[in-house]
Design an enzyme around this catalytic site. Structure first.
Site, PDB file in Angstrom:
ATOM      1  N   GLY A  73       0.839  -1.199   0.000  1.00  0.00           N
ATOM      2  CA  GLY A  73       0.000   0.000   0.000  1.00  0.00           C
ATOM      3  C   GLY A  73       0.870   1.245   0.000  1.00  0.00           C
ATOM      4  O   GLY A  73       2.094   1.173   0.179  1.00  0.00           O
ATOM      5  N   ALA A  79      -5.327  -2.349   5.160  1.00  0.00           N
ATOM      6  CA  ALA A  79      -6.679  -1.853   5.403  1.00  0.00           C
ATOM      7  C   ALA A  79      -7.549  -2.057   4.175  1.00  0.00           C
ATOM      8  O   ALA A  79      -7.048  -2.209   3.058  1.00  0.00           O
ATOM      9  CB  ALA A  79      -6.650  -0.357   5.750  1.00  0.00           C
ATOM     10  N   THR A 114      -9.653   0.082   2.081  1.00  0.00           N
ATOM     11  CA  THR A 114      -9.697   1.546   1.953  1.00  0.00           C
ATOM     12  C   THR A 114     -10.680   2.042   0.880  1.00  0.00           C
ATOM     13  O   THR A 114     -10.680   3.231   0.556  1.00  0.00           O
ATOM     14  CB  THR A 114      -8.285   2.100   1.639  1.00  0.00           C
ATOM     15  OG1 THR A 114      -7.768   1.428   0.502  1.00  0.00           O
ATOM     16  CG2 THR A 114      -7.345   1.931   2.811  1.00  0.00           C
ATOM     17  N   TYR A 122     -17.062   2.803   6.144  1.00  0.00           N
ATOM     18  CA  TYR A 122     -15.595   2.779   6.287  1.00  0.00           C
ATOM     19  C   TYR A 122     -15.190   3.391   7.632  1.00  0.00           C
ATOM     20  O   TYR A 122     -14.400   2.817   8.383  1.00  0.00           O
ATOM     21  CB  TYR A 122     -14.969   3.544   5.122  1.00  0.00           C
ATOM     22  CG  TYR A 122     -13.496   3.837   5.277  1.00  0.00           C
ATOM     23  CD1 TYR A 122     -12.534   2.840   5.105  1.00  0.00           C
ATOM     24  CD2 TYR A 122     -13.047   5.129   5.603  1.00  0.00           C
ATOM     25  CE1 TYR A 122     -11.167   3.125   5.248  1.00  0.00           C
ATOM     26  CE2 TYR A 122     -11.699   5.412   5.742  1.00  0.00           C
ATOM     27  CZ  TYR A 122     -10.768   4.416   5.563  1.00  0.00           C
ATOM     28  OH  TYR A 122      -9.428   4.699   5.707  1.00  0.00           O
ATOM     29  N   TRP A 165      -6.419  12.021   3.984  1.00  0.00           N
ATOM     30  CA  TRP A 165      -6.217  12.418   2.578  1.00  0.00           C
ATOM     31  C   TRP A 165      -4.817  12.015   2.090  1.00  0.00           C
ATOM     32  O   TRP A 165      -4.044  12.843   1.599  1.00  0.00           O
ATOM     33  CB  TRP A 165      -6.420  13.920   2.429  1.00  0.00           C
ATOM     34  CG  TRP A 165      -7.809  14.437   2.695  1.00  0.00           C
ATOM     35  CD1 TRP A 165      -8.778  13.883   3.477  1.00  0.00           C
ATOM     36  CD2 TRP A 165      -8.385  15.661   2.184  1.00  0.00           C
ATOM     37  NE1 TRP A 165      -9.901  14.658   3.484  1.00  0.00           N
ATOM     38  CE2 TRP A 165      -9.690  15.760   2.709  1.00  0.00           C
ATOM     39  CE3 TRP A 165      -7.921  16.673   1.352  1.00  0.00           C
ATOM     40  CZ2 TRP A 165     -10.543  16.828   2.418  1.00  0.00           C
ATOM     41  CZ3 TRP A 165      -8.758  17.744   1.072  1.00  0.00           C
ATOM     42  CH2 TRP A 165     -10.060  17.814   1.586  1.00  0.00           C
TER      43      TRP A 165
HETATM   44  N1  LIG Z   1      -5.807   6.615   1.715  1.00  0.00           N
HETATM   45  C1  LIG Z   1      -6.237   7.603   2.491  1.00  0.00           C
HETATM   46  O1  LIG Z   1      -6.601   8.688   2.023  1.00  0.00           O
HETATM   47  C2  LIG Z   1      -6.290   7.418   3.984  1.00  0.00           C
HETATM   48  C3  LIG Z   1      -6.760   8.469   4.795  1.00  0.00           C
HETATM   49  C4  LIG Z   1      -6.778   8.291   6.173  1.00  0.00           C
HETATM   50  C5  LIG Z   1      -6.338   7.112   6.737  1.00  0.00           C
HETATM   51  N2  LIG Z   1      -5.923   6.096   5.937  1.00  0.00           N
HETATM   52  C6  LIG Z   1      -5.471   4.860   6.574  1.00  0.00           C
HETATM   53  O2  LIG Z   1      -4.070   4.779   6.363  1.00  0.00           O
HETATM   54  C7  LIG Z   1      -3.684   3.409   6.245  1.00  0.00           C
HETATM   55  C8  LIG Z   1      -2.867   3.216   4.977  1.00  0.00           C
HETATM   56  O3  LIG Z   1      -3.673   3.595   3.870  1.00  0.00           O
HETATM   57  P1  LIG Z   1      -3.144   3.473   2.368  1.00  0.00           P
HETATM   58  O4  LIG Z   1      -3.703   4.632   1.616  1.00  0.00           O
HETATM   59  O5  LIG Z   1      -1.681   3.211   2.367  1.00  0.00           O
HETATM   60  O6  LIG Z   1      -3.928   2.174   1.907  1.00  0.00           O
HETATM   61  P2  LIG Z   1      -3.712   1.275   0.595  1.00  0.00           P
HETATM   62  O7  LIG Z   1      -2.780   1.958  -0.348  1.00  0.00           O
HETATM   63  O8  LIG Z   1      -5.082   0.879   0.153  1.00  0.00           O
HETATM   64  O9  LIG Z   1      -2.945   0.024   1.202  1.00  0.00           O
HETATM   65  C9  LIG Z   1      -3.571  -0.933   2.013  1.00  0.00           C
HETATM   66  C10 LIG Z   1      -2.922  -2.256   1.720  1.00  0.00           C
HETATM   67  O10 LIG Z   1      -3.533  -3.259   2.548  1.00  0.00           O
HETATM   68  C11 LIG Z   1      -3.746  -4.399   1.742  1.00  0.00           C
HETATM   69  N3  LIG Z   1      -4.768  -5.267   2.318  1.00  0.00           N
HETATM   70  C12 LIG Z   1      -6.113  -5.221   2.122  1.00  0.00           C
HETATM   71  N4  LIG Z   1      -6.712  -6.237   2.753  1.00  0.00           N
HETATM   72  C13 LIG Z   1      -5.734  -6.939   3.383  1.00  0.00           C
HETATM   73  C14 LIG Z   1      -5.717  -8.117   4.170  1.00  0.00           C
HETATM   74  N5  LIG Z   1      -6.849  -8.777   4.455  1.00  0.00           N
HETATM   75  N6  LIG Z   1      -4.529  -8.585   4.636  1.00  0.00           N
HETATM   76  C15 LIG Z   1      -3.372  -7.944   4.319  1.00  0.00           C
HETATM   77  N7  LIG Z   1      -3.314  -6.821   3.576  1.00  0.00           N
HETATM   78  C16 LIG Z   1      -4.487  -6.329   3.094  1.00  0.00           C
HETATM   79  C17 LIG Z   1      -4.149  -3.819   0.406  1.00  0.00           C
HETATM   80  O11 LIG Z   1      -4.075  -4.772  -0.607  1.00  0.00           O
HETATM   81  P3  LIG Z   1      -5.088  -4.602  -1.886  1.00  0.00           P
HETATM   82  O12 LIG Z   1      -4.758  -3.289  -2.508  1.00  0.00           O
HETATM   83  O13 LIG Z   1      -4.739  -5.804  -2.725  1.00  0.00           O
HETATM   84  O14 LIG Z   1      -6.476  -4.640  -1.298  1.00  0.00           O
HETATM   85  C18 LIG Z   1      -3.126  -2.697   0.267  1.00  0.00           C
HETATM   86  O15 LIG Z   1      -1.911  -3.149  -0.295  1.00  0.00           O
HETATM   87  C19 LIG Z   1      -4.977   2.603   6.315  1.00  0.00           C
HETATM   88  O16 LIG Z   1      -5.177   2.177   7.641  1.00  0.00           O
HETATM   89  C20 LIG Z   1      -6.050   3.608   5.952  1.00  0.00           C
HETATM   90  O17 LIG Z   1      -7.302   3.271   6.515  1.00  0.00           O
HETATM   91  C21 LIG Z   1      -5.874   6.231   4.574  1.00  0.00           C
END
Ligand SMILES: NC(=O)c1ccc[n+]([C@@H]2O[C@H](COP(=O)([O-])OP(=O)(O)OC[C@H]3O[C@@H](n4cnc5c(N)ncnc54)[C@H](OP(=O)(O)O)[C@@H]3O)[C@@H](O)[C@H]2O)c1
Length: 280
Positions: free
Chosen positions: A11, A61, A63, A126, A150
């Site tokens: 991610g 996560a 997401t 979510y 974000w």
């Molecule tokens: N993105 C945002 O804007 C945002 C904002 C606030 C907080 N957050 C939080 O910040 C954190 C990191 O976000 P990010 O943007 O880096 O997320 P991301 O790019 O979607 O990365 C999440 C990773 O987790 C993997 N994943 C999903 N289901 C899984 C499972 N069952 N077991 C193991 N891995 C799994 C995903 O794989 P797949 O892609 O194959 O599903 C992806 O590689 C998360 O906790 C998110 O909730 C994100």
């Protein structure tokens, strides 16, 4: 001996954390869903027991904010139940659990930046799954929950790349929501602050976002400018852009606690965006 066990390493945040942890000389064991599904209690236990890390860092996560409205159970399984599995496994080897959460645990009715102690009230499936995940993470006595917002990171699917795609596809005008305010945050900056929080032995909930605030429209305008394009960006209201999930109108996070703990805040979001664009 493993220092950090990192989940979700493909991610956008996971990648940045793996790179920066290794650059600091830490021993890292990292997996994503293709090699370790955090919903599997047996797989998580086997990994943590074998590695005996000092820190378990959960960047995995579900997401897909809008998709979660149609399948809340799927979001809950990854964002809450699996966090409980990680908390239990971490506690069993006396590891610290670092878990990442979101501004979407708030309802957006505030008029000033949210502090860690402010009441939560998610408006989306979510957000509810992430709030439940915070409670699961807290089952590990030694836990740190970092709320951020974000996010965009190198190699990730994110808003900056969505705007870049639209420009490259030749769109003559963009229409972007101008009545949701938040804090765009670069994963590289966030990852550095998480490692500093671990060094500072921080516990509990901490907000970590790039300094400053804007709307999606303001963010899009800065992206267009940063890409050297001149595509006009029209401001639109949320009601003109209906999405399945209801997002908070205002989700700016206060970072005073972060400042107290690590002696600094993250750089301004405009500066962070420029550094991201220079590298992509
Ligand atoms: N993105 C945002 O804007 C945002 C904002 C606030 C907080 N957050 C939080 O910040 C954190 C990191 O976000 P990010 O943007 O880096 O997320 P991301 O790019 O979607 O990365 C999440 C990773 O987790 C993997 N994943 C999903 N289901 C899984 C499972 N069952 N077991 C193991 N891995 C799994 C995903 O794989 P797949 O892609 O194959 O599903 C992806 O590689 C998360 O906790 C998110 O909730 C994100």
């Amino acid at each position: 001996m493993t220092d950090f066990a990192i989940t979700g390493c493909h991610g956008q945040l996971g990648r940045a954390l793996v790179l920066q942890a290794r650059a600091r000389g830490l021993a890292v064991s990292a997996h994503d869903v293709d090699t370790l599904d955090i919903r599997s209690e047996a797989a998580v236990e086997a990994w943590i027991t074998a590695e005996r890390p000092s820190v378990v860092m959960n960047c995995a996560a579900y997401t897909a904010v809008d998709a979660a409205e149609h399948d809340e159970a799927a979001a809950h399984a990854v964002n809450a139940t699996a966090v409980g599995i990680l908390a239990k496994a971490s506690a069993a080897v006396d590891a610290r659990l670092v878990h990442v959460s979101t501004d979407y645990v708030f309802d957006g009715s505030a008029a000033e930046p949210y502090r860690e102690s402010d009441p939560t009230c998610p408006t989306s499936a979510y957000g509810r799954s992430k709030l439940a995940g915070e409670r699961e993470a807290a089952r590990c006595d030694r836990h740190l929950i970092v709320r951020t917002a974000w996010l965009y990171g190198i190699g990730g699917r994110n808003f900056v790349e969505a705007i870049r795609r639209q420009i490259l596809s030749g769109r003559e005008r963009l229409r972007v929501v101008a009545d949701q305010r938040g804090c765009p945050t670069f994963c590289d900056d966030l990852a550095g602050s998480i490692l500093d929080l671990v060094d500072a032995d921080a516990q509990g909930v901490v907000h970590a976002v790039n300094v400053g605030e804007t709307t999606w429209h303001g963010f899009a305008t800065a992206i267009v400018r940063g890409l050297g394009a001149s595509t006009p960006v029209d401001p639109v209201g949320t009601e003109e852009f209906p999405t399945p999930a209801r997002r908070p109108a205002y989700s700016v996070l206060a970072t005073d606690r972060l400042h107290r703990l690590i002696g600094r805040r993250l750089p301004p979001w405009e500066d962070a965006l420029n550094r991201y664009l220079e590298r992509t």
